[in-house]
Design a protein around this motif. Structure first.
Motif, PDB file in Angstrom:
ATOM      1  N   ILE B  15     -24.456  40.946  -6.473  1.00 22.99           N
ATOM      2  CA  ILE B  15     -23.956  39.568  -6.536  1.00 22.99           C
ATOM      3  C   ILE B  15     -22.453  39.562  -6.787  1.00 22.99           C
ATOM      4  O   ILE B  15     -21.695  38.895  -6.077  1.00 22.99           O
ATOM      5  CB  ILE B  15     -24.698  38.773  -7.631  1.00 22.99           C
ATOM      6  N   VAL B  19     -19.688  38.194  -4.202  1.00 22.03           N
ATOM      7  CA  VAL B  19     -18.795  37.094  -4.560  1.00 22.03           C
ATOM      8  C   VAL B  19     -17.343  37.500  -4.358  1.00 22.03           C
ATOM      9  O   VAL B  19     -16.543  36.741  -3.795  1.00 22.03           O
ATOM     10  CB  VAL B  19     -19.045  36.641  -6.017  1.00 22.03           C
ATOM     11  N   THR B  99     -12.619  29.353 -22.046  1.00 20.31           N
ATOM     12  CA  THR B  99     -13.723  28.748 -21.310  1.00 20.31           C
ATOM     13  C   THR B  99     -15.049  29.093 -21.974  1.00 20.31           C
ATOM     14  O   THR B  99     -15.938  28.248 -22.115  1.00 20.31           O
ATOM     15  CB  THR B  99     -13.726  29.234 -19.852  1.00 20.31           C
ATOM     16  N   TYR B 252     -30.524  27.785 -15.695  1.00 18.40           N
ATOM     17  CA  TYR B 252     -30.094  26.896 -14.611  1.00 18.40           C
ATOM     18  C   TYR B 252     -28.921  26.015 -15.024  1.00 18.40           C
ATOM     19  O   TYR B 252     -28.060  25.684 -14.234  1.00 18.40           O
ATOM     20  CB  TYR B 252     -31.247  25.992 -14.162  1.00 18.40           C
ATOM     21  N   ALA B 255     -24.733  26.910 -14.557  1.00 21.01           N
ATOM     22  CA  ALA B 255     -23.872  26.657 -13.402  1.00 21.01           C
ATOM     23  C   ALA B 255     -23.219  25.280 -13.536  1.00 21.01           C
ATOM     24  O   ALA B 255     -22.011  25.133 -13.329  1.00 21.01           O
ATOM     25  CB  ALA B 255     -24.676  26.730 -12.114  1.00 21.01           C
ATOM     26  N   LEU B 258     -20.486  25.317 -16.248  1.00 22.81           N
ATOM     27  CA  LEU B 258     -19.193  25.901 -15.874  1.00 22.81           C
ATOM     28  C   LEU B 258     -18.430  24.978 -14.925  1.00 22.81           C
ATOM     29  O   LEU B 258     -17.206  24.872 -15.006  1.00 22.81           O
ATOM     30  CB  LEU B 258     -19.392  27.274 -15.239  1.00 22.81           C
ATOM     31  N   SER B 259     -19.159  24.311 -14.019  1.00 21.59           N
ATOM     32  CA  SER B 259     -18.490  23.344 -13.145  1.00 21.59           C
ATOM     33  C   SER B 259     -17.946  22.185 -13.956  1.00 21.59           C
ATOM     34  O   SER B 259     -16.850  21.694 -13.700  1.00 21.59           O
ATOM     35  CB  SER B 259     -19.468  22.821 -12.087  1.00 21.59           C
ATOM     36  N   PHE B 262     -14.860  23.109 -15.671  1.00 25.62           N
ATOM     37  CA  PHE B 262     -13.722  23.063 -14.744  1.00 25.62           C
ATOM     38  C   PHE B 262     -13.064  21.681 -14.781  1.00 25.62           C
ATOM     39  O   PHE B 262     -11.846  21.556 -14.883  1.00 25.62           O
ATOM     40  CB  PHE B 262     -14.234  23.358 -13.333  1.00 25.62           C
ATOM     41  N   LEU B 273     -10.387  29.007 -17.662  1.00 24.56           N
ATOM     42  CA  LEU B 273     -10.399  29.635 -16.342  1.00 24.56           C
ATOM     43  C   LEU B 273     -10.213  28.625 -15.219  1.00 24.56           C
ATOM     44  O   LEU B 273      -9.530  28.891 -14.241  1.00 24.56           O
ATOM     45  CB  LEU B 273     -11.733  30.336 -16.127  1.00 24.56           C
ATOM     46  N   GLY B 274     -10.864  27.470 -15.359  1.00 25.67           N
ATOM     47  CA  GLY B 274     -10.811  26.467 -14.292  1.00 25.67           C
ATOM     48  C   GLY B 274      -9.393  25.986 -14.050  1.00 25.67           C
ATOM     49  O   GLY B 274      -8.949  25.840 -12.909  1.00 25.67           O
ATOM     50  N   VAL B 293     -12.159  33.602  -9.967  1.00 26.49           N
ATOM     51  CA  VAL B 293     -13.471  33.236  -9.428  1.00 26.49           C
ATOM     52  C   VAL B 293     -14.494  34.310  -9.772  1.00 26.49           C
ATOM     53  O   VAL B 293     -15.628  34.013 -10.180  1.00 26.49           O
ATOM     54  CB  VAL B 293     -13.397  33.017  -7.897  1.00 26.49           C
ATOM     55  N   ALA B 296     -15.374  33.885 -13.436  1.00 24.58           N
ATOM     56  CA  ALA B 296     -16.247  32.730 -13.680  1.00 24.58           C
ATOM     57  C   ALA B 296     -17.669  33.050 -13.239  1.00 24.58           C
ATOM     58  O   ALA B 296     -18.644  32.723 -13.927  1.00 24.58           O
ATOM     59  CB  ALA B 296     -15.719  31.509 -12.936  1.00 24.58           C
ATOM     60  N   THR B 297     -17.788  33.724 -12.081  1.00 23.00           N
ATOM     61  CA  THR B 297     -19.111  34.122 -11.616  1.00 23.00           C
ATOM     62  C   THR B 297     -19.739  35.101 -12.603  1.00 23.00           C
ATOM     63  O   THR B 297     -20.934  35.017 -12.899  1.00 23.00           O
ATOM     64  CB  THR B 297     -19.012  34.775 -10.232  1.00 23.00           C
ATOM     65  N   LEU B 300     -21.219  33.281 -15.382  1.00 22.01           N
ATOM     66  CA  LEU B 300     -22.463  32.615 -14.985  1.00 22.01           C
ATOM     67  C   LEU B 300     -23.618  33.610 -14.891  1.00 22.01           C
ATOM     68  O   LEU B 300     -24.692  33.388 -15.456  1.00 22.01           O
ATOM     69  CB  LEU B 300     -22.256  31.905 -13.649  1.00 22.01           C
ATOM     70  N   VAL B 301     -23.408  34.742 -14.185  1.00 20.97           N
ATOM     71  CA  VAL B 301     -24.520  35.683 -14.017  1.00 20.97           C
ATOM     72  C   VAL B 301     -24.865  36.348 -15.345  1.00 20.97           C
ATOM     73  O   VAL B 301     -26.029  36.645 -15.598  1.00 20.97           O
ATOM     74  CB  VAL B 301     -24.255  36.729 -12.910  1.00 20.97           C
TER      75      VAL B 301
END
Lengths: 364, 322
Positions: B15, B19, B99, B252, B255, B258-259, B262, B273-274, B293, B296-297, B300-301
């Motif tokens: 992943i 990304v 963040t 779930y 995600a 984090l958005s 941002f 980070l955003g 990016v 940030a990923t 999330l993971v």
């Protein structure tokens, strides 16, 4: 309620109702869902007739009335009248209503030219005073002296349609790809699902902004509009495809699919005509609940000034004016587009929730 | 259990690779680079630009650039920020921490409020409490973060109780340790509450419906038939089983969190980070964009990974199935 004798006498009642009729009846009983639906009908009607309902053009600047407060109409005798607002102080814009200098509100009045339904050129507006000394600013004006109410109406054409177009794009792609993935299985399935996971593991806005950066910054609003829809759909299809794939996996083992295959129907026809229609009740609910995602996507992009560009109006770029906290405190009507977003999202959530309850036959 | 953890961990590698590859591809499709703005500068000769581009391999095709980047990234070097003229890792360190801090605070607030409210609404089903919570949930689901963040700024400005944006006061460095901590917390509260408000509603509704489902189960009826007190039945028997599915929701919700972060970072001037991503994109500082990016990923993971482990730890069926 009705006895068995009544039903046999009435031929219409004997006919079994279709699942859609039952669905509709359950939905009709949900007051909040129906309220949401009616609000949406109203909002979309306003968007369609934006030029007619808006008292002025979305680009018209009144250079003598920056940060004009909302005009408050009142009833005087037999007339609905609006006062003239006089500027008291120039620096921080403060206005005072002159109660002795009023003009009656007129309907079907002539004003700025516009095109009704983007076709018919006309100058007739729903309301106004017809005189530039007594403008009607229902939600006040912004830092350029533009009527916020008119701009919200013009902006709603962008914000409200972007959701529908986005849903149409991403959901048809998601359904189709998910259907293929679930039906064929094997390596196709693995490949598609890995791609979905990849897209879903990047936090949404980071990906949206990166995608937006791959295009030149100064595009016309039409191009940006299309771009935003495509970008949001590019991300949105993944989650849809995953759910549809799961449903297809179980549907393809059902007997009606086996029958369709035994009849020798081509594969695409089995997927499109036999499998996907069975996922439709889920899709409709999910679609209604995801419309806000597209509306908010446009709002965020335009707010960060990589979306719809000034002087074109969108709810997102109008909120940019509210960024200045000092202005916001003195002129709180700058948040009006935010209220419009809130009402729209709320209405979609009401409707979507009602649809979900109506589609869910098990828990009743 | 350990084999499950290891297996899940190996899932993360493709992943992150994918990304970084995708972000690199996107950045290579972006018109111009950091040095495009310098082309019109008479003080910079074209010769110099060619040299600079060659130095950062910008003259190579994108996949070659990607391998250079990957080689360095595996050694812990995420590239060089052209705009800030420092290694990207140096910039990202503090931003990533900010963040993370914001998301963590928001998560704690969300769960601390959502779980009790959800339980309360379920226990008092169809009462005014339940309706009130449902109303709050609807408002929370529908109010856009942009609007909420702006309202929070207005609130801070009008009352003066909270600082208007930023992560620390300008005098932060002169303060003593304890005061520095208080200063950071003071700045953190408002953005964290705004961020928490949007995810709160979903978790509250989930908690309510989960608890209602378990309260219908046979063993709950049995427990009641035994004559156990209602409090014991709800909190000892039903609640434990109702909380389990929420661990999946936790994964779930990251995600969205984090958005949301941002948006909050960019409106409330929280240096995370955003905000860095947006600054880097505007400056066409693409190595920095890729680095942010990917980070940030990674956040999330990593969160999803933890959620998976927690779920497997609490539910043996999951770890045995794999």
């Amino acid at each position: 309620m009705s006895s068995p004798i009544d039903t046999t006498n009435n031929p219409a009642a004997r006919r079994p109702r279709t699942p859609w009729q039952l669905f509709w009846e359950r939905l009709r009983r949900r007051r909040f869902a129906m309220a949401g639906a009616w609000i949406l009908v109203g909002l979309y009607a306003f968007a369609l007739f934006a030029g007619f309902v808006a008292p002025s053009d979305h680009e018209r600047q009144d250079r003598e009335r920056f940060f004009h407060p909302p005009t408050i109409p009142r009833i005087q005798g037999w007339w609905l009248v609006v006062p003239r607002y006089e500027q008291v102080k120039a620096g921080p814009f403060v206005y005072k209503a002159r109660r002795d200098d009023v003009k009656p509100v007129q309907f079907f009045v002539r004003g700025d030219p516009y095109k009704l339904f983007w076709l018919i050129p006309t100058r007739v507006h729903f309301f106004g005073t017809g005189e530039s000394t007594h403008p009607i600013f229902l939600f006040g004006t912004d830092q350029f002296g533009r009527d916020i109410f008119s701009r919200i109406l013009y902006g709603s054409q962008v914000s409200l349609s972007i959701g529908l177009v986005g849903i149409a794009l991403s959901f048809s792609a998601g359904m189709f790809i998910g259907g293929i993935s679930g039906y064929f299985g094997g390596r196709t399935d693995t490949l598609i699902m890995r791609l979905c996971e990849l897209i879903m593991s990047i936090p949404g806005l980071y990906l949206i902004l990166s995608l937006r950066a791959t295009f030149p910054p100064n595009l016309s609003s039409t191009h940006v509009y299309l771009l935003i829809v495509v970008i949001l759909s590019f991300i949105g299809w993944a989650s849809m495809a995953r759910v549809i794939r799961g449903m297809t996996l179980s549907l393809r083992e059902r007997q009606f699919v086996l029958a369709a295959r035994a009849l020798g129907l081509p594969t695409w026809r089995i997927i499109v005509r036999h499998i996907l229609p069975n996922t439709l009740s889920y899709v409709i609910v999910a679609a209604t609940l995801s419309v806000p995602y597209y509306i908010l996507g446009e709002v965020v992009l335009s707010y960060l000034s990589v979306g719809i560009q000034e002087p074109d109006a969108s709810w997102g770029n109008m909120l940019t004016a509210a960024q200045n906290t000092e202005h916001l405190q003195s002129y709180p009507w700058l948040l009006a587009p935010g209220a419009a977003i809130f009402v729209t999202v709320l209405a979609f959530n009401f409707l979507g929730d009602g649809l979900r309850d109506a589609a869910d036959t098990k828990s009743n | 259990m350990w084999s499950f953890v290891l297996k899940r961990f190996t899932h993360l590698i493709p992943i992150l690779l994918g990304v970084s590859l995708l972000t690199f591809l996107l950045m290579s499709m972006t018109p111009g680079d950091y040095y495009t703005a310098l082309e019109n500068n008479p003080q910079v000769t074209p010769q110099k630009l060619v040299e600079l581009r060659a130095k950062w391999h910008l003259d190579q095709p994108w996949h070659v650039q990607y391998f250079y980047w990957l080689k360095n990234a595996l050694q812990g070097d995420l590239g060089y920020s052209m705009a800030y003229k420092v290694p990207a890792t140096e910039l990202i360190g503090s931003r990533l921490w900010n963040t993370f801090l914001l998301s963590l605070a928001a998560t704690i607030i969300t769960w601390a409020v959502a779980l009790p409210l959800g339980i309360w609404a379920a226990v008092k089903k169809d009462s005014w409490v339940d309706r009130f919570c449902a109303g709050i949930a609807f408002l929370g689901l529908s109010i856009p973060e942009v609007l909420l963040a702006l309202l929070a700024l207005l609130f801070a400005y009008a009352t003066g109780w909270f600082p208007v944006g930023g992560a620390q006061s300008s005098l932060h460095d002169t303060l003593s340790g304890w005061e520095q901590f208080r200063d950071r917390c003071h700045h953190l509260i408002l953005p964290a509450v705004v961020l928490a408000a949007s995810s709160l509603a979903g978790i509250m509704r989930q908690m309510r419906s989960n608890l209602l489902d378990t309260l219908r189960a046979d063993y709950v009826t049995a427990a009641r038939a035994k004559g156990l007190s209602e409090g014991w039945v709800v909190y000892k028997h039903a609640l434990r089983n109702a909380i389990n599915p929420l661990l999946t929701i936790f994964g779930y919700s990251l995600a969205g969190l984090l958005s949301g972060a941002f948006i909050v970072e960019n409106i409330m001037a929280w240096p995370g980070l955003g905000r860095l991503t947006l600054e880097a994109l505007n400056a066409k500082d693409y190595p920095l964009v890729v680095a942010t990016v990917v980070m940030a990923t990674g956040l999330l993971v990593a969160g999803n990974f933890i959620a998976d482990i927690l779920l497997a730890w609490s539910d043996p069926r999951i770890r045995l199935k794999e």
